[in-house]
Design a protein around this motif. Structure first.
Motif, PDB file in Angstrom:
ATOM      1  N   PRO A 183       0.858  -1.161   0.119  1.00  0.00           N
ATOM      2  CA  PRO A 183       0.143  -0.332   0.200  1.00  0.00           C
ATOM      3  C   PRO A 183       0.936   1.325  -0.044  1.00  0.00           C
ATOM      4  CG  PRO A 183      -0.473  -1.722   1.465  1.00  0.00           C
ATOM      5  CD  PRO A 183       0.574  -2.400   1.022  1.00  0.00           C
ATOM      6  N   THR A 184       2.184   0.805   0.297  1.00  0.00           N
ATOM      7  CA  THR A 184       2.760   2.058   0.410  1.00  0.00           C
ATOM      8  C   THR A 184       3.240   2.811  -1.038  1.00  0.00           C
ATOM      9  OG1 THR A 184       4.754   1.276   0.554  1.00  0.00           O
ATOM     10  CG2 THR A 184       4.233   2.108   2.286  1.00  0.00           C
ATOM     11  N   ALA A 185       2.914   2.021  -1.738  1.00  0.00           N
ATOM     12  CA  ALA A 185       3.479   1.999  -3.502  1.00  0.00           C
ATOM     13  C   ALA A 185       5.134   1.161  -3.613  1.00  0.00           C
ATOM     14  CB  ALA A 185       2.938   3.368  -4.592  1.00  0.00           C
ATOM     15  N   THR A 186       5.318   1.121  -2.244  1.00  0.00           N
ATOM     16  CA  THR A 186       6.693   0.315  -3.373  1.00  0.00           C
ATOM     17  C   THR A 186       6.555  -0.964  -3.078  1.00  0.00           C
ATOM     18  OG1 THR A 186       7.485  -0.326  -0.672  1.00  0.00           O
ATOM     19  CG2 THR A 186       7.750   1.804  -0.984  1.00  0.00           C
ATOM     20  N   TRP A 187       7.760  -1.985  -4.164  1.00  0.00           N
ATOM     21  CA  TRP A 187       7.814  -3.232  -4.010  1.00  0.00           C
ATOM     22  C   TRP A 187       8.403  -3.657  -2.779  1.00  0.00           C
ATOM     23  CZ3 TRP A 187       5.276  -5.449  -7.432  1.00  0.00           C
ATOM     24  CH2 TRP A 187       4.363  -4.925  -8.976  1.00  0.00           C
ATOM     25  N   ASN A 188       8.118  -4.678  -2.116  1.00  0.00           N
ATOM     26  CA  ASN A 188       8.570  -5.303  -0.923  1.00  0.00           C
ATOM     27  C   ASN A 188       9.237  -6.502  -1.539  1.00  0.00           C
ATOM     28  OD1 ASN A 188       9.220  -5.478   1.912  1.00  0.00           O
ATOM     29  ND2 ASN A 188       8.205  -8.354   0.924  1.00  0.00           N
ATOM     30  N   LEU A 189      10.961  -6.449  -1.401  1.00  0.00           N
ATOM     31  CA  LEU A 189      11.151  -7.306  -1.976  1.00  0.00           C
ATOM     32  C   LEU A 189      11.547  -8.487  -1.200  1.00  0.00           C
ATOM     33  CD1 LEU A 189      14.016  -8.986  -3.856  1.00  0.00           C
ATOM     34  CD2 LEU A 189      15.411  -6.862  -2.941  1.00  0.00           C
ATOM     35  N   TYR A 190      11.119  -9.610  -1.173  1.00  0.00           N
ATOM     36  CA  TYR A 190      11.086 -10.938  -0.197  1.00  0.00           C
ATOM     37  C   TYR A 190      12.155 -12.271  -0.761  1.00  0.00           C
ATOM     38  CZ  TYR A 190       9.189 -14.803   2.519  1.00  0.00           C
ATOM     39  OH  TYR A 190       8.943 -15.582   3.334  1.00  0.00           O
ATOM     40  N   TYR A 191      12.670 -12.781   0.388  1.00  0.00           N
ATOM     41  CA  TYR A 191      13.421 -13.713  -0.276  1.00  0.00           C
ATOM     42  C   TYR A 191      13.829 -14.963   0.864  1.00  0.00           C
ATOM     43  CZ  TYR A 191      16.747 -10.282   0.505  1.00  0.00           C
ATOM     44  OH  TYR A 191      17.061  -9.351   1.495  1.00  0.00           O
ATOM     45  N   ARG A 192      13.285 -16.100   0.713  1.00  0.00           N
ATOM     46  CA  ARG A 192      12.857 -17.238   2.203  1.00  0.00           C
ATOM     47  C   ARG A 192      14.243 -18.409   1.337  1.00  0.00           C
ATOM     48  NH1 ARG A 192      12.959 -16.630   6.481  1.00  0.00           N
ATOM     49  NH2 ARG A 192      11.155 -15.134   6.410  1.00  0.00           N
TER      50      ARG A 192
END
Length: 180
Positions: free
Chosen positions: A87-96
């Motif tokens: 919702p912050t207009a950002t891409w959340n980068l995730y890696y597991r």
């Protein structure tokens, strides 16, 4: 361009789906992949299924989201990751990445694909990694991807924890405030 299925040098990346439930639950239930955030361990398959449902909705809404990452040579699960629009207009980068595949460069390979996909779908949206300061491997992965630290402060979810925000560009003050 269909980003729901990609290949990298060593990985096959497919949009997360309920077909991945057994493998993703095993990954998320493994305390070895949560040593930096023990409270994150999944205690039920339903918890994993609920996350998969949320991640699948990202693909429907944004034409991009998290992938299940498997080895090209044999199909073994490597992990999960990618980007999801917040919702912050950002891409959340995730890696597991599964503990059996730590230290082999898979996170970097997954992150590189995610950064390219985010730039294709919504290049004006910053890519952000939100991580705990004591997670050195995650920090190195973010830095190798070209992200720089834009904020450091107390974590709102982990008592006594220090959260770092990394981004691919400077972030407006309001965006930073919404992230932490």
């Amino acid at each position: 361009m269909d980003l729901a299925s990609l290949t990298t040098e060593r990985l096959v990346l497919t949009a997360v789906s309920q077909d991945d439930l057994a493998d993703l639950h095993a990954l998320h239930a493994d305390p070895r992949v949560w040593r930096h955030l023990p409270s994150g361990v999944h205690t039920s398959a339903q918890q994993t299924s609920d996350e998969i449902t949320m991640y699948a909705a990202d693909w429907e809404r944004d034409a991009l989201g998290y992938w299940t990452a498997r080895r090209r040579d044999g199909g073994d699960l490597v992990g999960i990751g990618g980007v999801r629009l917040k919702p912050t207009a950002t891409w959340n980068l995730y890696y597991r990445v599964s503990a059996d595949h730590h230290g082999q460069g898979y996170a970097g390979e997954l992150v590189e694909a995610a950064m390219q996909a985010a730039a294709t779908v919504a290049p004006d949206a910053p890519v952000v990694a939100y991580l705990l300061e004591h997670n050195e491997a995650s920090r190195r992965t973010a830095e190798r991807a070209g992200l720089t630290q834009v904020w450091r402060g107390p974590d709102r979810d982990v008592p006594g924890g220090v959260r770092l925000v990394y981004a691919d560009r400077d972030l407006p003050t309001a965006t930073l405030a919404a992230l932490h």
